[in-house]
Design an enzyme around this catalytic site. Structure first.
Site, PDB file in Angstrom:
ATOM      1  CD  GLU B  56      31.936  33.967  27.819  1.00 52.87           C
ATOM      2  OE1 GLU B  56      31.304  32.917  27.585  1.00 52.87           O
ATOM      3  OE2 GLU B  56      31.616  34.777  28.688  1.00 52.87           O
ATOM      4  CG  HIS B 126      35.669  36.514  39.433  1.00 55.72           C
ATOM      5  ND1 HIS B 126      35.003  35.474  39.995  1.00 55.72           N
ATOM      6  CD2 HIS B 126      34.759  37.201  38.712  1.00 55.72           C
ATOM      7  CE1 HIS B 126      33.735  35.519  39.628  1.00 55.72           C
ATOM      8  NE2 HIS B 126      33.550  36.544  38.849  1.00 55.72           N
TER       9      HIS B 126
END
Lengths: 459, 321
Positions: B56, B126
Site C-alpha cells: 500500500e 474489513h
C-alpha cells in the site's frame, strides 16, 4: 521470470554437494526444460513434481537407501541395546529396531550457506503415525470448517490451510513449545500444531465463549499463550516485525529458543518486512523467517506480483534455505537446521517452504479462476503431504490400509464431534464487547433503547 | 446500476476523457474484488489499468509521483483497513506537496479509492471507517458518496479536482444499492452538502451508508410528529459549514451519526464548530450517535453499530430536552 527462476535453480544444483543418495535421483536439470509455453501449468514449479514422480516410480530404490547408509545407522542403533540389553524391555527393542530412515527427494536450495539440511530424516513408527494423525486432523478440520462456513455457522472470514499441513506439522517436530511462533491469517493448522485443541479452534471460528480468544477474534485470530503461539494477525506483512521484537526478548532473556515468523508470497512485497529483516540481521536475533510460498497471493500468482518469485534469497545479508513444503520430513530437517543456525548466534535465517493450498484464498474465493483444476488435482495426486506419509506407513507395514481407513474415520468422528460441541457452546457475554480494550477497561456505559435500564455498565 | 457499476462507469468515463489517467491497485486488472474495475483493462489496455503487488505504501507513493507529473492517478486500496501503511505518504507527501513547494509541484491528480464501512461480517479488518484520520489533514479532500448516482458524480469530480482526494466507498452498498444512473458525463460539486429531507425540528448530519439508517429513523420519528432535516455531507473536508449552520439555525438541534468510534470521530468536529457558531440557537446539546469506542468487533457488530433505534432514541431525547 520463469527463466530467471530456472537459471538460479540450475546454478545452485550444480554447486550443491552430491551425497550418496542424491546421486541416484534424477537431476532437476533434466526436467527443468520440460515446462515451456505460456499456459499457467507450465509456470508452476514442476521441478518438485517431476522429481517426486520419479521418486514414486523408483520407490524401492529410494525408500531403502544404499546399504552403506543403512549399515551406518543400524550399527549405531544396535550398539546401545547390546550394552543395556537387560534393562530394555522387549517392546523398546522392537521400536528401536523399527527406526526408519526416510529420504527427502527434493533437494534444498541454499543462499549464503555452505552446508545444507539433511537429505534423510530419521523417524520411527510412532512418530510416523503421530504425524499422519495430526495432518489428518488438520485436513479434516479444514474440510469441516468449509462446510460450516457454507452453512453459515462460521461467519466473517475463513482462510483454510489444507494442502499446507506438512509445514506446520514438520515445523513442530523440530521445535518445542518454548519457541515462539507468529503467523498471519491462515493460522488454523499452525494453531493445532502448537497444541491447540479442535474444540477451541471451532469455538473461536464460530465466535463462542469457549474459543481461544473468547470468541472475539474469529478465524484470523487464534492464539495460545501457554504454548507461545502469538497468533493470528489480519494485516498482511505484520508478523515479521512483531517476530523480530519477540526474538529480541528471547535473546535478551538468554533463552535457547527461536522465533518463527511466518508470512506468505503475497506479503513478501510489503515494506515492513525489509525493515524487520534488517533489524534482525543487524542485532543478530534468533528468528527464522518462514515463507509459506503457496504461489498465489489471493488470486495473484507470484510471478505477477514479484519481480523475482524466490523469497529465501532476497536479502543479500541473510542466508536462506528453500525446502519442499509438501514433504513433512524436508520441513522437519530444514527447521532443525535453521534452529541450530539461529541458536548458534549467527542471526536470522529465511526458510522458504514450497507448498500449495487446495482451497481458494478464503471461503469467498473458489480458487479456480486463477489456476486450473488440473493443476490443483495434479498436486493432490502427486505431492499431497498426507499421501506421502501414508505411502511410507504402508510400505513400512506399520499399519494396513484398513487400519488407516479406520483411523481416518475415527478422526472424522472426533472432528465432527468437536464441531458439534462447539456449536452448542455459548456466545460471549454482552459486556465482553467492552472487555480488554485497555488494561483497566474504559468505563463505558451503554444504555438500552428505552434509557430506563442500564444494559451494560463497566466499573 | 448498483454502486460498483456506477463507480465502474465513472472510471470508464474518466479514462475515456483524459488519455493521461491511470487506474491501479491490487487485483484491479480482472475487475477488482468488488468488481469496480471490470472491463477497464480490456478497453484501455494494460499500460493504463494495471495491478500492483501487495504494498500500500508503494501504491500511494507511486501514485503521488505519477500525479506530480501531471497525470490523473486513481489508486485503489483494497480495503480502507489497509490504508494505514500508506498513511505516511498521504499525510506527509500528498497533502503537503503543493504547500511546501510554494505551488511549484502538486499531487492534484491523485485520487485514492477505498471501500470502507461495516458489512455485517467484516470483523476487525474489513469494516473500519478511517475517515476521521484523514479529516485531520489539511491539503487533501475526503469524499464519501451515499448512492450510485452520487458516487458517479462525486468520483468524477474527485478525479478531476486539482487536489488529492481520498474517496471512501461504502462497501455495504456495492451490490445492495440500486438506482437509475445517467450514462452522461456529469460531476457533482465537492464541498457542497445536500439536504435529503427537509424538516424543522432537528437536523441530522451523516454520510455514506449510515444515511440509509438515518433515513429510516427519520421516517419513524415522523410518525411521532418529529420533523427531521437530513443532510448528506458528501465532502468531509472541506465540509459545507454554511449549509449545516443554516440548517441548525433553523431547527435548533443537531444529531451527527457515523460508524466510526465516537471519540475523535468527525462528528466531534461538526459538533464543536456548530456549538461555536450556533450556540444561542441551540435548544438541546448536540448528539452524536456513533460506533462505540472499541475495535470493530466480530461477534458484537450489532451492538457496536449506531442502529436506527439508537438514532431514534437520540432524536426523541433531543426533541424532548
Amino acid at each position: 521470470m520463469k527463466k530467471g527462476c530456472m537459471s538460479s535453480t540450475m546454478k545452485l544444483a550444480a554447486s550443491f554437494p552430491l551425497t550418496k543418495s542424491s546421486r541416484s535421483l534424477p537431476s532437476p536439470l533434466e526436467f527443468s526444460t520440460q515446462s515451456s509455453g505460456n499456459n499457467i501449468e507450465s509456470r508452476i514449479p514442476w521441478r518438485a513434481w517431476t522429481s517426486v514422480k520419479n521418486h514414486h516410480g523408483k520407490q524401492q530404490e529410494h525408500m531403502r537407501p544404499p546399504s552403506g547408509t543403512v549399515a551406518a545407522y543400524s550399527a549405531q542403533s544396535e550398539e546401545q541395546p547390546q550394552q543395556q540389553e537387560e534393562e530394555r524391555t522387549a517392546d523398546e527393542q522392537k521400536t528401536k529396531a523399527r527406526e526408519i530412515v526416510v529420504e527427502i527427494p527434493v533437494d534444498y536450495d541454499l543462499h549464503l550457506l555452505e552446508s545444507a539440511p539433511s537429505r534423510s530424516s530419521v523417524t520411527n513408527s510412532e512418530d510416523l503415525m503421530s504425524i499422519y494423525h495430526e495432518m489428518s486432523v488438520i485436513r479434516r478440520m479444514e474440510i469441516t470448517a468449509d462446510m460450516l462456513f457454507k452453512s453459515q455457522q462460521i461467519r466473517g472470514f475463513c482462510h483454510l490451510y489444507d494442502g499446507q499441513e506438512a509445514v506446520c506439522v514438520g515445523m513442530e517436530k523440530a521445535l518445542n513449545f518454548d519457541d515462539s511462533v507468529i503467523t498471519a491469517y491462515r493460522d488454523h493448522g499452525i494453531f493445532i500444531g502448537r497444541g491447540g485443541t479442535i474444540f477451541e479452534a471451532f469455538s473461536e471460528l464460530m465466535g463462542k465463549r469457549t474459543g481461544c480468544a473468547n470468541g472475539k477474534g474469529g478465524s484470523m485470530h487464534l492464539y495460545k499463550r501457554e504454548n507461545n503461539f502469538w497468533g493470528g494477525w489480519g494485516i498482511v506483512g505484520t508478523s515479521p516485525p512483531l517476530g523480530t521484537g519477540l526474538a529480541f526478548a528471547h535473546k535478551y532473556l538468554k533463552k535457547p529458543n527461536v522465533v518463527v515468523a511466518i508470512y506468505g508470497d503475497g506479503a513478501a512485497n510489503q515494506g515492513q518486512l525489509y525493515e524487520a529483516q534488517n533489524l534482525a540481521a543487524l542485532w543478530e536475533l534468533p528468528i527464522i523467517f518462514l515463507i509459506e510460498n503457496n504461489h498465489f497471493g489471493m488470486g495473484t500468482a507470484e510471478w505477477r506480483a514479484s519481480k523475482k518469485p524466490a523469497y529465501y534469497d532476497r536479502i543479500s545479508y541473510i542466508p536462506g534455505v528453500k525446502a519442499d513444503g509438501m514433504d513433512v520430513f524436508a520441513i522437519k530437517e530444514a527447521f532443525q537446521y535453521c534452529k541450530e543456525y539461529c541458536l548458534g548466534g549467527k542471526g536470522p535465517i529465511m526458510l522458504e517452504a514450497d507448498t500449495y493450498r487446495y482451497h481458494g484464498h478464503s471461503m469467498s474465493d473458489p480458487g479456480s479462476t486463477y489456476r486450473t483444476r488440473n493443476e490443483i488435482q495434479g498436486i493432490r495426486r502427486e505431492r499431497d503431504p498426507i499421501e506421502h506419509v501414508r505411502k511410507i506407513i504402508l510400505q513400512e507395514e506399520i499399519a494396513t490400509k484398513e487400519e488407516l481407513k479406520d483411523l481416518d474415520k475415527q478422526i472424522r468422528r472426533e472432528v465432527e464431534d468437536a464441531a458439534a460441541k462447539a456449536r452448542e457452546a455459548e456466545q460471549p457475554r454482552d459486556d465482553e464487547l467492552f472487555a480488554n480494550i485497555y488494561k483497566k477497561d474504559s468505563g463505558l456505559i451503554a444504555y438500552g433503547c428505552d434509557r430506563k435500564k442500564t444494559h451494560i455498565q463497566m466499573p | 446500476m448498483n454502486l460498483f457499476s456506477a463507480i465502474n462507469n465513472a472510471l470508464y468515463t474518466a479514462l475515456d476523457t483524459d488519455p493521461r489517467s491511470y487506474v491501479f491497485g491490487e487485483d484491479v486488472g480482472f475487475g477488482g474484488v468488488f468488481r469496480c474495475t471490470v472491463g477497464l483493462r480490456d478497453k484501455f489496455g494494460r499500460s493504463r489499468v494495471f495491478n500492483t503487488p501487495l504494498c500500500e505504501q508503494g501504491i500511494v507513493g507511486f501514485g503521488i509521483g505519477l500525479a506530480s507529473m501531471g497525470n490523473r492517478a486513481v489508486a485503489e486500496i483494497q480495503f480502507a483497513d489497509y490504508i494505514y501503511p500508506a498513511f505516511d505518504q498521504i499525510v506527509n507527501e500528498a497533502a503537503k506537496y503543493r504547500y511546501r513547494s510554494g505551488n511549484m509541484f502538486n499531487t492534484g491528480g491523485l485520487t485514492i479509492r477505498a471501500p470502507y464501512g461495516a458489512v455485517g461480517h467484516g470483523g476487525h479488518y474489513h469494516s473500519q471507517s478511517p475517515e476521521a484520520f484523514f479529516c485531520h489533514v489539511p491539503g487533501i479532500k475526503v469524499v464519501i458518496p451515499r448512492s450510485p448516482s452520487q458516487a458517479k458524480g462525486l468520483l468524477l469530480a474527485s478525479i478531476r479536482d486539482p487536489n488529492p482526494v481520498v474517496f471512501f466507498e461504502p462497501k455495504l452498498l456495492y451490490r445492495m444499492a440500486v438506482e437509475e444512473v445517467s450514462e452522461d458525463d456529469y460531476t457533482l460539486p465537492l464541498s457542497s452538502a445536500e439536504v435529503m429531507r427537509e424538516g424543522s425540528d432537528i437536523t441530522l448530519v451523516g454520510w455514506g451508508a449510515q444515511l440509509t439508517i438515518m433515513e429510516q429513523a427519520c421516517t419513524e420519528a415522523a410518525k411521532d410528529g418529529i420533523s427531521c432535516e437530513l443532510i448528506d455531507l458528501r465532502t468531509l473536508i472541506p465540509w459545507d459549514q454554511e449549509l449545516v449552520e443554516a440548517s441548525v439555525n433553523k431547527t435548533g438541534r443537531l444529531l451527527v451519526s457515523h460508524e466510526a468510534p465516537v471519540t475523535g470521530g468527525f462528528g466531534a468536529e461538526i459538533a464543536a464548530y456548530i456549538t461555536e457558531r450556533c450556540f444561542l440557537r441551540l435548544e438541546a446539546p448536540i448528539v452524536r450517535v456513533c460506533g462505540l469506542d472499541t475495535p470493530f468487533p466480530l461477534v458484537f457488530e450489532p451492538f457496536y453499530l449506531p442502529t436506527k433505534n439508537k438514532i431514534l432514541d437520540a432524536i426523541k431525547a433531543a426533541v424532548q430536552f
